[in-house]
Design a protein around this motif. Structure first.
Motif, PDB file in Angstrom:
ATOM      1  N   VAL A 172      26.728  50.862  15.107  1.00 57.53           N
ATOM      2  CA  VAL A 172      27.323  51.077  15.847  1.00 57.53           C
ATOM      3  C   VAL A 172      27.276  52.884  16.189  1.00 57.53           C
ATOM      4  O   VAL A 172      25.801  53.020  16.277  1.00 57.53           O
ATOM      5  N   ARG A 173      27.994  53.599  16.941  1.00 58.57           N
ATOM      6  CA  ARG A 173      27.973  54.793  17.628  1.00 58.57           C
ATOM      7  C   ARG A 173      28.973  55.716  16.720  1.00 58.57           C
ATOM      8  O   ARG A 173      29.971  55.846  16.739  1.00 58.57           O
ATOM      9  N   THR A 174      27.175  57.005  17.249  1.00 53.53           N
ATOM     10  CA  THR A 174      27.956  58.211  16.390  1.00 53.53           C
ATOM     11  C   THR A 174      28.159  59.681  17.399  1.00 53.53           C
ATOM     12  O   THR A 174      27.871  58.963  18.054  1.00 53.53           O
ATOM     13  N   PHE A 215      32.027  51.923  38.086  1.00 47.96           N
ATOM     14  CA  PHE A 215      31.746  51.224  36.804  1.00 47.96           C
ATOM     15  C   PHE A 215      29.985  51.294  37.093  1.00 47.96           C
ATOM     16  O   PHE A 215      29.796  50.846  38.299  1.00 47.96           O
ATOM     17  N   SER A 216      30.008  50.135  36.000  1.00 43.92           N
ATOM     18  CA  SER A 216      28.272  50.657  35.868  1.00 43.92           C
ATOM     19  C   SER A 216      28.188  49.234  35.306  1.00 43.92           C
ATOM     20  O   SER A 216      28.594  48.499  34.296  1.00 43.92           O
ATOM     21  N   ALA A 217      26.813  48.512  35.478  1.00 41.87           N
ATOM     22  CA  ALA A 217      27.281  46.807  35.259  1.00 41.87           C
ATOM     23  C   ALA A 217      26.738  46.679  33.568  1.00 41.87           C
ATOM     24  O   ALA A 217      26.819  45.494  33.132  1.00 41.87           O
ATOM     25  N   LEU A 227      32.574  57.808  13.963  1.00 45.76           N
ATOM     26  CA  LEU A 227      31.429  56.486  14.370  1.00 45.76           C
ATOM     27  C   LEU A 227      33.102  55.999  14.841  1.00 45.76           C
ATOM     28  O   LEU A 227      34.214  56.068  15.124  1.00 45.76           O
ATOM     29  N   ARG A 228      32.324  55.453  16.111  1.00 42.13           N
ATOM     30  CA  ARG A 228      32.993  54.745  17.063  1.00 42.13           C
ATOM     31  C   ARG A 228      32.664  53.019  16.758  1.00 42.13           C
ATOM     32  O   ARG A 228      31.245  52.897  16.692  1.00 42.13           O
ATOM     33  N   ALA A 229      33.578  52.062  16.425  1.00 40.38           N
ATOM     34  CA  ALA A 229      33.009  50.712  16.998  1.00 40.38           C
ATOM     35  C   ALA A 229      33.402  50.027  17.921  1.00 40.38           C
ATOM     36  O   ALA A 229      35.041  50.651  17.928  1.00 40.38           O
ATOM     37  N   ILE A 241      39.030  55.985  39.876  1.00 38.60           N
ATOM     38  CA  ILE A 241      39.687  55.316  38.779  1.00 38.60           C
ATOM     39  C   ILE A 241      38.298  55.343  38.084  1.00 38.60           C
ATOM     40  O   ILE A 241      36.928  54.602  38.512  1.00 38.60           O
ATOM     41  N   ASP A 242      37.658  56.084  36.675  1.00 39.33           N
ATOM     42  CA  ASP A 242      36.438  55.450  36.181  1.00 39.33           C
ATOM     43  C   ASP A 242      36.575  54.192  35.300  1.00 39.33           C
ATOM     44  O   ASP A 242      37.086  54.281  34.066  1.00 39.33           O
ATOM     45  N   GLY A 243      35.604  53.118  35.362  1.00 37.58           N
ATOM     46  CA  GLY A 243      36.773  52.326  35.683  1.00 37.58           C
ATOM     47  C   GLY A 243      35.238  51.368  34.247  1.00 37.58           C
ATOM     48  O   GLY A 243      35.534  50.001  33.820  1.00 37.58           O
ATOM     49  N   ALA A 244      34.098  52.304  34.205  1.00 35.78           N
ATOM     50  CA  ALA A 244      32.981  51.563  32.827  1.00 35.78           C
ATOM     51  C   ALA A 244      33.548  51.191  31.828  1.00 35.78           C
ATOM     52  O   ALA A 244      32.792  50.396  31.226  1.00 35.78           O
ATOM     53  N   GLN A 245      34.209  51.163  31.075  1.00 35.41           N
ATOM     54  CA  GLN A 245      34.865  50.863  29.942  1.00 35.41           C
ATOM     55  C   GLN A 245      36.467  49.468  30.893  1.00 35.41           C
ATOM     56  O   GLN A 245      36.643  49.302  29.423  1.00 35.41           O
ATOM     57  N   ALA A 246      36.184  49.492  31.487  1.00 35.66           N
ATOM     58  CA  ALA A 246      37.356  48.603  32.078  1.00 35.66           C
ATOM     59  C   ALA A 246      36.982  47.233  32.178  1.00 35.66           C
ATOM     60  O   ALA A 246      37.964  46.207  31.652  1.00 35.66           O
ATOM     61  N   THR A 286      27.983  54.479  36.661  1.00 29.41           N
ATOM     62  CA  THR A 286      28.961  54.934  37.364  1.00 29.41           C
ATOM     63  C   THR A 286      28.613  56.899  37.389  1.00 29.41           C
ATOM     64  O   THR A 286      29.761  56.910  38.104  1.00 29.41           O
ATOM     65  N   THR A 287      28.010  57.281  36.740  1.00 27.80           N
ATOM     66  CA  THR A 287      27.394  58.357  36.593  1.00 27.80           C
ATOM     67  C   THR A 287      27.195  58.978  38.538  1.00 27.80           C
ATOM     68  O   THR A 287      27.236  59.352  38.393  1.00 27.80           O
ATOM     69  N   HIS A 288      26.354  57.909  38.955  1.00 27.08           N
ATOM     70  CA  HIS A 288      25.424  58.507  40.017  1.00 27.08           C
ATOM     71  C   HIS A 288      26.862  57.956  40.763  1.00 27.08           C
ATOM     72  O   HIS A 288      27.102  58.729  42.090  1.00 27.08           O
TER      73      HIS A 288
HETATM   74  N1  7TS Z   1      32.385  57.220  31.925  1.00 28.27           N
HETATM   75  C1  7TS Z   1      32.914  56.083  30.905  1.00 28.27           C
HETATM   76  C2  7TS Z   1      34.277  55.837  30.329  1.00 28.27           C
HETATM   77  C3  7TS Z   1      31.805  55.443  29.821  1.00 28.27           C
HETATM   78  O1  7TS Z   1      32.353  55.421  28.744  1.00 28.27           O
HETATM   79  C4  7TS Z   1      30.414  56.444  30.671  1.00 28.27           C
HETATM   80  C5  7TS Z   1      29.275  55.361  29.398  1.00 28.27           C
HETATM   81  C6  7TS Z   1      30.117  56.565  31.674  1.00 28.27           C
HETATM   82  C7  7TS Z   1      31.344  56.916  32.766  1.00 28.27           C
HETATM   83  C8  7TS Z   1      28.883  56.474  32.455  1.00 28.27           C
HETATM   84  O2  7TS Z   1      28.215  55.719  33.093  1.00 28.27           O
HETATM   85  P1  7TS Z   1      27.057  55.457  33.049  1.00 28.27           P
HETATM   86  O3  7TS Z   1      26.462  53.717  33.095  1.00 28.27           O
HETATM   87  O4  7TS Z   1      26.456  56.064  34.371  1.00 28.27           O
HETATM   88  O5  7TS Z   1      26.222  56.101  31.952  1.00 28.27           O
HETATM   89  N2  7TS Z   1      29.748  55.597  28.048  1.00 28.27           N
HETATM   90  C9  7TS Z   1      28.821  55.366  27.391  1.00 28.27           C
HETATM   91  C10 7TS Z   1      29.543  55.758  25.767  1.00 28.27           C
HETATM   92  O6  7TS Z   1      30.788  56.192  25.827  1.00 28.27           O
HETATM   93  N3  7TS Z   1      28.133  55.478  25.001  1.00 28.27           N
HETATM   94  O7  7TS Z   1      27.388  55.552  25.545  1.00 28.27           O
HETATM   95  C11 7TS Z   1      27.829  55.764  27.503  1.00 28.27           C
END
Ligand code: 7TS
Length: 405
Positions: A357-359, A221-223, A377-379, A198-203, A93-95
């Protein structure tokens, strides 16, 4: 659909122990685990047909190219894109967002133009736009977030104007789990003449995505958050936009012809894919998408909502519990603090119990500032998490909180 125990059995890592305890993996928003089929697909590529793509006439190269382009078609179908040339392979996603911010934004934006993001974005959907604004004189505007952790839609409408050239927002917040009303946001942005990313990384691992129905211009999105490999991601863009954009990187594969006088660029998507791609990652993503097709979206969502409801109710019983954000529509993530205990102390003790978990600020520092907290703290939950995982988290917290109070 497969039962949750059947799904769990497909993920070899879930049988391991951490600190002598069975692993309870609740860090899926950071990265999901990989099913055996994805691991096998990647190792099969290296074991049987490893070769560079698009270059050789020999059998291995042809096989690798076919597998890679087959994955592009799988991604096209997964997002319901019109054509496979609208799918660009990136490292994540970052790229993907940086391609947009460097290629599209720098060629398009002028002084006084505006980019609209939101206060709940991951740093990946903030910093590239700040860089683009610095380079072009455009201005970054930010949709505020309510106490519930939702976008302030009235403020959004006020911020949207003829100056807005791009709206770039998360589909789902990685820090709070908020599902943004992106259909509504896209419609409004389009009617005011802005493009939408749309940043779909979490979707993508949590809900079906249809870029044609959404009518967004770009989607990333990220694989590795979709049960696939790391170092692999997607930038979807409407062909009409991608054709007009200049490539970010120059090199092999992205050209039609090169001379010292003049170089002409390749067609999309190859124009954006300079150099040898992450072939194993691309093929692995295809296997992850096949895995997603073995599930039923309705059941994936129903299971997730059951887990989230149980987690909110069990954790909500704890004294001193403070949920950060209580969005009406939530996916995958619960963020919280307990009394004034530092979340990283809680996370470290939970790890001793095998609970991952992640903090911290979750790469969303502006959002943490909005809530005036250093972090949470995130679950975060995936398809293989069970009610038992939730109960173990609640029991773990009950055990470690008194040690820190
Ligand atoms: N956008 C969202 C909404 C994300 O959650 C993340 C990574 C990125 C972009 C970046 O994705 P990447 O694969 O290019 O790094 N989120 C998280 C997180 O919540 N904990 O570690 C990475």
């Amino acid at each position: 659909m497969k039962s949750i125990p059947e799904i769990r059995s497909l993920f070899p890592i879930l049988t391991r122990e951490v600190n002598g305890k069975p692993l309870v993996y609740l860090d899926n928003a950071a990265s999901t685990q990989k099913p055996q089929a994805v691991i096998d697909t990647i190792s099969d590529y290296y074991a049987r047909y490893n070769a560079n793509v698009h270059r050789g006439v020999h059998a291995l190269s042809v096989e690798a190219t076919e597998a890679m382009e087959g994955s592009r078609k799988k991604v096209q179908r997964f997002l319901n894109a019109i054509e496979d040339r609208e799918i660009i392979f990136t490292s994540g996603t970052t790229h993907s967002i940086n391609i947009l911010a460097q290629s599209w934004a720098k060629d398009t934006l002028k002084t006084g133009d505006e980019i609209l993001i939101s206060a709940l974005e991951h740093h990946s959907n903030i910093v590239p736009w700040q860089m683009a604004c610095e380079a072009t004189g455009a201005v970054l505007k930010v949709i505020p977030v309510t106490d519930a952790g939702e976008l302030d839609l009235e403020a959004f409408e006020t911020l949207l104007s003829a100056h807005t050239k791009l709206l770039s927002v998360a589909h789902v917040s990685n820090a709070l789990g908020t599902v943004n009303p992106i259909q509504k946001l896209i419609q409004k942005a389009r009617s005011s003449g802005a493009l939408v990313h749309i940043d779909g990384a979490q979707a993508v691992a949590h809900m079906p995505v249809d870029v044609q129905a959404l009518d967004c211009d770009f989607y990333s999105f990220s694989a590795h958050k979709l049960y696939g490999p790391t170092g692999m991601g997607i930038l979807y863009g409407k062909a009409s936009h991608l054709e007009k954009m200049n490539p970010l990187f120059g090199g092999g594969e992205m050209i039609k012809s090169v001379s010292f006088e003049k170089t002409t660029y390749n067609e999309i998507p190859f124009k954006f894919e300079a150099g040898t791609p992450n072939i194993a990652g691309i093929i692995g993503l295809g296997a992850a998408i096949d895995f997603m097709y073995s599930l039923d979206w309705k059941e994936v969502k129903a299971h997730e909502q059951r887990i989230l409801a149980l987690a909110l109710s069990e954790l909500g019983k704890m004294e001193g519990m403070r949920f950060i954000g209580m969005p009406a529509e939530r996916s995958g993530v619960i963020s919280f603090l307990i009394d004034d205990i530092h979340p990283s102390d809680l996370g470290t003790l939970l790890d001793k119990l095998g609970i991952a978990v992640r903090t911290g600020h979750h790469c969303a520092e502006p959002l943490m500032n909005r809530f005036q907290i250093p972090g949470t703290l995130r679950a975060s939950f995936g398809i293989y998490n069970t009610e038992e995982d939730v109960m173990l988290l609640a029991a773990g917290l009950k055990r470690v909180v008194p040690m820190l109070s």
